[in-house]
Write a protein that holds these residues in place. Structure first.
Motif, short mmCIF file in Angstrom:
data_model
loop_
_atom_site.label_atom_id
_atom_site.label_comp_id
_atom_site.label_asym_id
_atom_site.label_seq_id
_atom_site.Cartn_x
_atom_site.Cartn_y
_atom_site.Cartn_z
N LEU A 53 0.83 -1.21 0.00
CA LEU A 53 0.00 0.00 0.00
C LEU A 53 0.86 1.26 0.00
O LEU A 53 0.50 2.27 -0.61
CB LEU A 53 -0.93 0.01 1.21
CG LEU A 53 -2.09 -0.98 1.18
CD1 LEU A 53 -2.82 -1.00 2.53
CD2 LEU A 53 -3.06 -0.64 0.06
N SER A 54 2.00 1.21 0.69
CA SER A 54 2.87 2.40 0.73
C SER A 54 3.39 2.72 -0.67
O SER A 54 3.52 3.89 -1.03
CB SER A 54 4.01 2.21 1.72
OG SER A 54 4.97 1.30 1.25
N VAL A 55 3.66 1.70 -1.46
CA VAL A 55 4.09 1.93 -2.85
C VAL A 55 2.94 2.52 -3.65
O VAL A 55 3.12 3.49 -4.39
CB VAL A 55 4.60 0.61 -3.48
CG1 VAL A 55 4.84 0.78 -4.97
CG2 VAL A 55 5.86 0.13 -2.78
N ILE A 59 3.90 6.47 -0.08
CA ILE A 59 4.19 6.70 1.33
C ILE A 59 5.59 6.15 1.61
O ILE A 59 5.90 5.02 1.25
CB ILE A 59 3.16 5.98 2.24
CG1 ILE A 59 1.72 6.35 1.85
CG2 ILE A 59 3.44 6.26 3.71
CD1 ILE A 59 1.37 7.80 1.93
N PHE A 60 6.41 6.93 2.26
CA PHE A 60 7.76 6.50 2.63
C PHE A 60 7.69 5.74 3.95
O PHE A 60 7.26 6.31 4.97
CB PHE A 60 8.68 7.71 2.75
CG PHE A 60 10.08 7.38 3.13
CD1 PHE A 60 10.97 6.87 2.19
CD2 PHE A 60 10.53 7.56 4.42
CE1 PHE A 60 12.28 6.56 2.54
CE2 PHE A 60 11.83 7.25 4.79
CZ PHE A 60 12.70 6.75 3.84
N LYS A 61 8.06 4.47 3.93
CA LYS A 61 8.07 3.68 5.17
C LYS A 61 9.28 4.09 5.99
O LYS A 61 10.42 3.88 5.59
CB LYS A 61 8.13 2.19 4.87
CG LYS A 61 8.17 1.33 6.12
CD LYS A 61 8.00 -0.12 5.77
CE LYS A 61 9.21 -0.91 6.09
NZ LYS A 61 9.03 -2.35 5.86
N VAL A 62 9.03 4.69 7.14
CA VAL A 62 10.11 5.17 7.99
C VAL A 62 10.65 4.05 8.86
O VAL A 62 11.86 3.85 8.96
CB VAL A 62 9.63 6.35 8.88
CG1 VAL A 62 10.73 6.79 9.83
CG2 VAL A 62 9.16 7.51 8.01
N GLU A 63 9.74 3.30 9.49
CA GLU A 63 10.22 2.33 10.48
C GLU A 63 9.15 1.32 10.81
O GLU A 63 7.96 1.62 10.75
CB GLU A 63 10.62 3.07 11.76
CG GLU A 63 11.31 2.24 12.81
CD GLU A 63 12.69 1.82 12.41
OE1 GLU A 63 12.96 0.62 12.35
OE2 GLU A 63 13.52 2.71 12.14
#
Length: 117
Positions: A53-55, A59-63
């Motif tokens: 979903l982040s792709v 959305i940048f996955k931080v952690e």
């Protein structure tokens, strides 16, 4: 790469970002009632969905730490700042809740129900 080579990472400025944080409801209780392998499998199945979903929403996955997943829109240094950052996080959030609600806590024991975030 800068950290790996022992260098100092300079802070970056982004004018406008929106953050998403999630935790699994009852995670501590689940950890106490399941094997570590089952807990790891549960989190892995859920966060693979979040990563996809982040792709989809940029959305940048931080952690990820334990059951916590954090992502930010408009944080990618290679992407231009967009005005729809809050909308993208909102849409991501709604689909993340749906993804969790469709992910079994334990695939071998469906009676345990689905993940809640």
């Amino acid at each position: 790469d800068v950290l790996r080579s022992g260098g100092r990472v300079e802070p970056e400025h982004f004018d406008c970002v929106t953050c998403f944080f999630s935790d699994v409801v009852g995670y501590t209780v689940l950890c106490g009632s399941m094997s570590p392998r089952k807990v790891s499998d549960m989190i892995d199945r859920l966060y693979h969905k979040f990563d996809a979903l982040s792709v989809k929403y940029g959305i940048f996955k931080v952690e990820t730490v334990g059951d916590a997943w954090m992502g930010v829109s408009n944080l990618s240094p290679t992407a231009e700042q967009r005005d729809d950052h809050a909308e993208r996080i909102a849409r991501f959030s709604m689909e993340a809740v749906e993804a969790a609600n469709e992910t079994l806590v334990d695939e071998d024991d469906p009676s345990r129900g689905y993940i809640q975030i």
